[in-house]
Scaffold this active site. Structure first.
Site, mmCIF file in Angstrom:
data_model
loop_
_atom_site.group_PDB
_atom_site.id
_atom_site.type_symbol
_atom_site.label_atom_id
_atom_site.label_comp_id
_atom_site.label_asym_id
_atom_site.label_seq_id
_atom_site.Cartn_x
_atom_site.Cartn_y
_atom_site.Cartn_z
ATOM 1 C CB CYS A 135 -0.804 0.494 -0.378
ATOM 2 S SG CYS A 135 -0.819 1.859 -1.535
ATOM 3 C CB CYS B 14 -3.856 -10.706 -1.501
ATOM 4 S SG CYS B 14 -4.129 -9.817 0.036
#
Lengths: 394, 278
Positions: free
Chosen positions: B35, B105
C-alpha cells in the site's frame, strides 16, 4: 525559503534542464529588438523568418532530417497528440493502435482515452516489458495487423532511461504498411539519431529537455506521410500547425540542437562515467539497493535506483534538505496512490517500487557533486530504515 | 512539491519516539508495504489506565512519519479513555494541518492507535470487520463510512484522500459513490458522530438483525472456528447462542459485547442489547 541555483545539485534533468547560456544568448535579440512577425511582408519581420529557417536547419541537422520535415509545436505532448491523432484520422478504416505499457503520460493517457477524443472505439495493444524494461520484439511483430493505424513507442524511457529499438521497430512497421511514431523527448541530444536512415514517420521532441526553454516542441513528419493538423489556423508551418511562431524559443531550440550535436560525445563519455560512478557507488555502499532497467541498453545520463523498505518521498525530502534535486517513482510524490506504472510494468516488487529514486544528469554536473551525493545518501537511507517496520527483519 | 507545515517537516526530520517498546501492553500494526505506508505502534499502559509510553516505526512518506511521531507525542501521559476518542483530525491539527491528499496518513495513525488499544483490551476491532470495498488498499465499508461521517466528506475524491479507497484501479468508484450518498443521507439532520436511528417495525428489525448476523457476523466467527445462532428478539433484547469454539472460549463475553453487539448497534439500532442464551 528560496533556493538559489548555485546552491543546488541538480540531478533531475529528465524532468527539465537549465537553459544553456549559449541558448539564452541566441534568444535574447528576439525577446528584445527583433520582435517582428515572421509572416509580415516587411524586412523587419521577414528577417525573423530567416532566423527561424536557420533554427529549423539546425534541428533537422541533429535529427538527420530535412528542414521541411520539422513542424514547431508548443511541447512534446502536443507533438505526440498531433502524430497519433493525425494517423488515426488518416486511416479511419483502421481501429488498432500499438504502444507500450511504459509510455510517458503524454502518449499513455491519449491512448487510454482515444474513444473520448475521436468518438470511435479503438483496440489498443500495450506491449509488456521484461524485468529489465526491454520489449519483446516477437510479441511486437505478432501484434501488428492490417487494422493497425499507428505504432507509438518511446525511444528512451523517462524513468529508467531504457532504450527501445525504435529504428528496427519502425522498419518492421513499414513492411506491414503501418505508420510509426516515436516519443524521443528523452533521447534527442543523448543518442545519435539519423532519421533519413530509418523508417520512422513521426518523432516528438521537447526543447526543455535539451537546454532550450519550456514551451517549445517539434514534431518531425516524414515527407509524404499522410498528415492532418491538430491546431488549425493560419498558414504557419505550411498549414501544418496554426499559430504565430514562438520565435525566441524556436531560435533557442535551434541553438540547443547545434549545441547538443557538439556535446553528444561528452554526454556519452564524461556524463556516462559520472552516472556509472554514482550508480555503482550507491549500489555498493547502500545495502539492498537495486538498479531498475537494463544495464547497458540505456541513456547515458539516467540512473534509477530502488532503496528497499523505504519510501521515495521521504528520501527525496531528506535529499532536499541538502539541496539535491532528483525524482521518485513512489506513489506519494505524484499525488496518486500507486507507484510508477513503468516500474509496475517491469514487475519491480512493491518493497522496491515505493523506494525508487531517479537521478538524471547533464553536462553541467560535476564529479564533486556526484561525490557529495555518494557521501550523503547512505546516511539518509540508514536513517529512514531505522524508522521502517519492515527493515529489521532483513 | 507538497506544502508541508513547519511542524510536519520538524517531525519528519527529527522524528520522536522511534522504535518499539519491548514489553509493550498494546501493539497496533496497520498498512502494508504494497500500500505504500505502514505503521507499527507500541504502547505501555499503567495500572491507572494511563499511556506511559508510545513508540512507532513507520514506512511511508514524510507526512506518514510526521503523523506517527506526533501521535506518539500526544499519547504519552494520556488516559486510555481519552486516547480512545482521539481522531485523525486531532493528529492532523496538531501538525498544523496536512495537504488534503495526505489526510490518509493521519487516518493511519488513528487506526494504529485503535489497533494497539484493542490489542491491550482484548477487543475485536470493529472497523476491520466490514466488507472490503477497495481491494487495492483493503479498505472496508465501515472504515469509509466512518471517515465520511467524522470528516464530513462530500466527494469520492475526499474518500480517496482520507482512506486511499479508490486510489488504485478505481473499479470501486461506483460503490464509494453509493456509500457516500447513503451516509450523507443518513447524516442529514443527525448530530455528527451518532449512529443513525430509524423508526422501524419489529418485523423490519428482526429481518435486519437476521441479515447482519448471517451476512457479516457468522462468517467472521466461522473464520475462528466459532458460530452463532439467533434465538430471539424481544424489544431491544437480542438473544443469541454462541457455538463451536466460541461456546467454550473464555473471551466469548468480549466477542458478544465488543463485536456482535457493536455490529448490530452500528447497522441496525443503537439501543440493541445482546445477551447469550445459556
Amino acid at each position: 525559503m528560496a533556493v538559489l541555483p548555485e546552491q543546488v545539485i541538480y540531478m533531475d534533468n529528465n524532468a527539465t534542464t537549465r537553459i544553456a547560456p549559449e541558448v539564452l544568448d541566441a534568444m535574447m535579440p528576439y525577446l528584445t529588438q527583433f520582435y517582428g512577425n515572421p509572416s509580415s511582408m516587411h524586412t523587419f519581420g521577414g528577417q525573423v523568418g530567416q532566423a527561424i529557417s536557420q533554427a529549423r536547419q539546425q534541428i533537422a541537422d541533429l535529427l538527420g532530417a530535412d528542414p521541411g520535415e520539422i513542424v514547431f509545436t508548443s511541447c512534446g505532448t502536443e507533438s505526440d497528440s498531433t502524430a497519433i491523432l493525425s494517423a488515426i484520422q488518416s486511416f479511419p478504416e483502421k481501429n488498432h493502435v500499438i504502444t507500450t505499457r511504459v509510455e510517458h503520460p503524454a502518449v499513455k493517457n491519449l491512448c487510454d482515452n482515444l474513444e473520448i477524443f475521436t468518438g470511435r472505439k479503438y483496440h489498443v495493444t500495450r506491449l509488456p516489458v521484461a524485468a529489465d524494461g526491454t520489449l519483446d520484439m516477437q510479441r511486437y511483430r505478432e501484434s501488428l495487423t492490417d487494422d493497425t493505424a499507428i505504432v507509438s513507442v518511446m525511444w528512451a524511457n523517462n524513468e529508467t532511461g531504457v532504450l527501445f529499438p525504435v529504428e528496427e521497430m519502425a522498419q518492421i512497421a513499414r513492411e506491414r504498411g503501418v505508420l510509426f511514431h516515436t516519443d524521443a523527448v528523452q533521447a534527442v541530444g543523448k543518442v545519435p539519431i539519423n532519421l533519413r536512415e530509418t523508417a520512422i514517420d513521426f518523432l516528438s521532441l521537447s526543447g526543455h529537455k535539451l537546454h532550450a526553454p519550456k514551451g517549445i516542441g517539434v514534431l518531425y513528419v516524414r515527407k509524404g506521410t499522410p498528415y492532418i493538423p491538430f491546431m488549425n489556423g493560419g498558414h504557419q508551418e505550411h498549414g501544418r500547425r496554426g499559430g504565430t511562431e514562438n520565435v525566441a524559443s524556436i531560435i533557442g531550440l535551434g541553438r540547443a540542437c547545434a549545441l547538443a550535436a557538439e556535446k553528444m560525445e561528452e554526454e556519452n563519455t564524461r556524463v556516462r562515467a559520472l552516472r556509472d560512478k554514482l550508480e555503482q557507488g550507491l549500489l555498493s555502499t547502500v545495502p539492498k539497493a537495486l538498479r531498475n532497467g537494463h544495464p547497458t541498453q540505456r541513456l547515458p545520463n539516467t540512473a534509477n535506483i530502488s532503496f528497499e523498505y523505504v519510501e521515495g518521498e521521504a528520501i527525496l525530502l531528506h535529499m532536499n534538505q541538502l539541496n539535491i534535486c532528483a525524482s521518485s517513482g513512489s506513489a506519494c510524490t505524484s499525488g496518486s496512490l500507486e507507484p510508477s506504472h513503468v516500474l509496475r510494468a517491469m514487475g519491480v516488487p512493491f518493497t522496491a517500487a515505493h523506494g525508487s529514486i531517479r537521478f538524471s544528469l547533464s553536462i553541467y554536473n560535476t564529479e564533486e557533486e556526484v561525490d557529495f551525493v555518494l557521501a550523503r545518501m547512505p546516511d539518509i537511507i540508514t536513517k529512514l530504515r531505522a524508522l521502517s517496520p519492515f527493515w529489521e527483519d532483513k | 512539491m507538497w506544502e508541508y507545515t513547519d511542524k510536519v517537516q520538524d517531525h519528519f526530520i527529527n522524528p520522536r519516539n522511534v522504535g518499539e517498546i519491548e514489553d509493550a501492553d498494546g501493539v497496533g500494526n496497520v498498512g502494508s508495504i504494497a500500500c505504500g505506508d505502514a505503521l507499527r505502534l507500541t504502547i505501555k499502559v499503567d495500572e491507572n489506565q494511563v499511556i506511559t509510553d508510545a513508540k512507532f516505526k513507520t514506512f511511508g512518506c514524510a507526512s506518514a512519519i510526521a503523523s506517527s511521531s506526533m501521535l506518539t507525542e500526544m499519547l504519552k501521559g494520556m488516559k486510555l479513555e481519552d486516547a480512545k476518542r482521539l481522531t485523525n483530525d486531532d493528529i492532523a491539527r496538531a501538525l498544523g494541518g496536512l495537504p488534503k491528499e495526505k489526510m490518509h496518513c493521519s487516518v493511519m495513525g488513528r487506526e494504529a492507535l485503535e489497533a494497539a488499544i484493542a490489542d491491550y483490551t482484548g477487543a475485536i476491532l470493529p472497523m476491520a470487520q466490514g466488507e472490503v470495498v477497495c481491494e487495492c488498499f483493503g479498505v472496508t465499508d465501515l472504515e469509509i463510512i466512518r471517515a465520511i461521517r467524522e470528516n464530513a466528506l462530500t466527494s469520492v475524491e475526499d474518500i480517496t484522500n482520507f482512506t486511499k479507497a479508490g486510489g488504485g484501479c478505481g473499479k470501486c468508484e461506483g460503490k464509494l459513490r453509493a456509500l457516500l450518498t447513503e451516509t450523507m443521507a443518513g447524516e442529514a439532520g443527525q448530530p455528527t458522530g451518532v449512529a443513525k436511528k430509524k423508526r422501524m417495525t419489529t418485523l423490519e428489525k428482526i429481518k435486519k438483525i437476521e441479515e447482519v448476523v448471517e451476512r457479516e457476523i457468522k462468517p467472521t466467527l466461522k473464520k475462528d472456528g466459532g458460530d452463532i445462532r439467533l434465538i430471539d428478539v424481544d424489544g431491544d433484547f437480542v438473544t443469541v447462542s454462541l457455538r463451536g469454539s466460541c461456546a467454550n472460549c473464555h473471551s466469548s463475553r468480549t466477542t458478544l459485547k465488543e463485536y456482535v453487539e457493536r455490529k448490530l448497534r452500528e447497522q441496525v439500532l443503537e439501543s440493541l442489547i445482546v445477551e447469550e442464551d445459556k
